[in-house]
Scaffold this active site. Structure first.
Site, short mmCIF file in Angstrom:
data_model
loop_
_atom_site.label_atom_id
_atom_site.label_comp_id
_atom_site.label_asym_id
_atom_site.label_seq_id
_atom_site.Cartn_x
_atom_site.Cartn_y
_atom_site.Cartn_z
N GLU A 15 41.15 29.38 32.28
CA GLU A 15 40.39 30.20 33.39
C GLU A 15 40.54 31.70 32.68
O GLU A 15 40.99 31.80 31.47
CB GLU A 15 41.25 30.35 34.18
CG GLU A 15 41.20 29.34 35.59
CD GLU A 15 40.08 29.74 36.45
OE1 GLU A 15 39.11 30.54 36.41
OE2 GLU A 15 39.88 28.97 37.50
N ASN A 154 38.58 32.78 45.00
CA ASN A 154 37.95 32.37 43.85
C ASN A 154 36.74 33.37 43.58
O ASN A 154 36.49 34.02 44.71
CB ASN A 154 37.71 30.94 43.61
CG ASN A 154 38.34 30.19 42.25
OD1 ASN A 154 38.58 30.94 41.25
ND2 ASN A 154 38.83 29.11 42.53
N ASP A 206 33.77 27.74 41.99
CA ASP A 206 35.04 28.28 41.26
C ASP A 206 34.85 29.83 40.84
O ASP A 206 34.37 30.64 41.66
CB ASP A 206 35.40 27.41 40.08
CG ASP A 206 36.98 27.44 39.76
OD1 ASP A 206 37.42 28.33 39.38
OD2 ASP A 206 37.54 26.23 39.92
#
Length: 297
Positions: A15, A154, A206
């Site tokens: 991430e 997100n 996301d």
């Protein structure tokens, strides 16, 4: 368009990619491992480990970082011995046990925004967005009055002029992206509205980035794509990836014309159809990005 694997990182949950122009390097995190990773174009990679899960990072001056972890916001310093020294700057009181920070990034003025979620992806809407401004009183402020009832916050990104904030909720029961008008002086969002309903598109929303033309790029997790939406919320482009779970994208490279994408390597399932899951990829999107702001303070 073919995605290039730059490193077979095999991250459980890669991430928060961030391009560091002075080092000509890409940084990102593996959340459950609490690791900060670095890749350079000559193929060199390094990583440093912290004592808590590390949700997201933003740059500070002089090679330092801010990280949103499990219990709060930390000043991070990478050590030569592979340790990531984490100095807590402020704590956060979560709504439930078993929560952590997830996605985040700075606004154009250097305020650090990050969202919280339940680690087990529970469906309770107890996640919230927090703002950390080290140049003010160095405390973390929950923005629940305007950004409430989130499950997995997100997709945070800001328009080129900083006056629009984008936020998504990637939980399967939500799958929406919102836009907010953003007061750049006070650092407060208002006028919440649906920007994109991802239930009408492949994948869940996301992590995200905004390019120099003001378009919004979102990783469509479970669909193996990165989608580009115009400022009006119209789907403009879809770029395929060789993995099913891309997590976040960021522009980088010397000209900011490369789109880097992190991904998840699911545990306990057959990965023969996506052996590169957990890797980091590079795409040529045909547009340039914007430099990421430095966290203030």
């Amino acid at each position: 368009m073919t995605a290039e694997l730059i490193t077979d990182a095999r991250n459980a949950t890669g991430e928060s990619p961030v391009w560091h122009p002075q080092e000509n390097a890409l940084y990102w995190v593996d959340i459950p491992a609490g690791r900060l990773h670095r890749w350079q174009p000559d193929g060199q990679t390094h990583h440093w480990a912290a004592d808590e899960m590390l949700g997201c990072i933003v740059r500070r001056q002089q090679g330092h970082w801010l990280g949103a972890m499990e219990s709060g916001i930390f000043h991070l310093t990478a050590q030569a011995d592979g340790r990531l020294v984490a100095d807590k700057r402020t704590s956060v009181e979560h709504a439930r046990p078993g929560m952590r920070f997830n996605d985040g990034r700075c606004d154009r003025q250097g305020r650090f925004w990050a969202g919280t979620m339940q680690t087990n992806m529970g469906a309770e809407p107890v996640g919230a967005l927090y703002r950390y401004d080290a140049t003010a009183d160095a405390t973390v402020k929950p923005m629940q009055a305007r950004l409430d009832r989130l499950i997995v916050p997100n997709g945070m990104a800001f328009s080129p002029d900083g006056k629009t904030l984008y936020v998504s909720d990637s939980h399967p029961s939500v799958q929406l992206i919102w836009a907010f008008d953003y007061d750049i002086d006070s650092g407060t969002p208002h006028n919440r509205r649906i920007f994109v309903d991802m239930n009408q598109h492949p994948g869940r929303p996301d992590g995200a980035a905004v390019d120099a033309e003001g378009c919004y790029w979102i990783c469509a997790i479970d669909a193996g794509q990165v989608l580009r939406f115009t400022p009006e919320g119209k789907l403009d482009r879809a770029l395929p990836l060789p993995v099913k779970k891309p997590t976040m994208c960021a522009f980088g490279g010397p000209q900011l014309d490369t789109l880097f994408v992190t991904s998840i390597r699911p545990q306990g399932i057959d990965l023969s159809d996506q052996p590169l899951a957990g890797g980091v990829f590079a795409l040529n999107p045909g547009v340039k990005g914007l430099p990421e702001p430095i966290a203030g303070g």
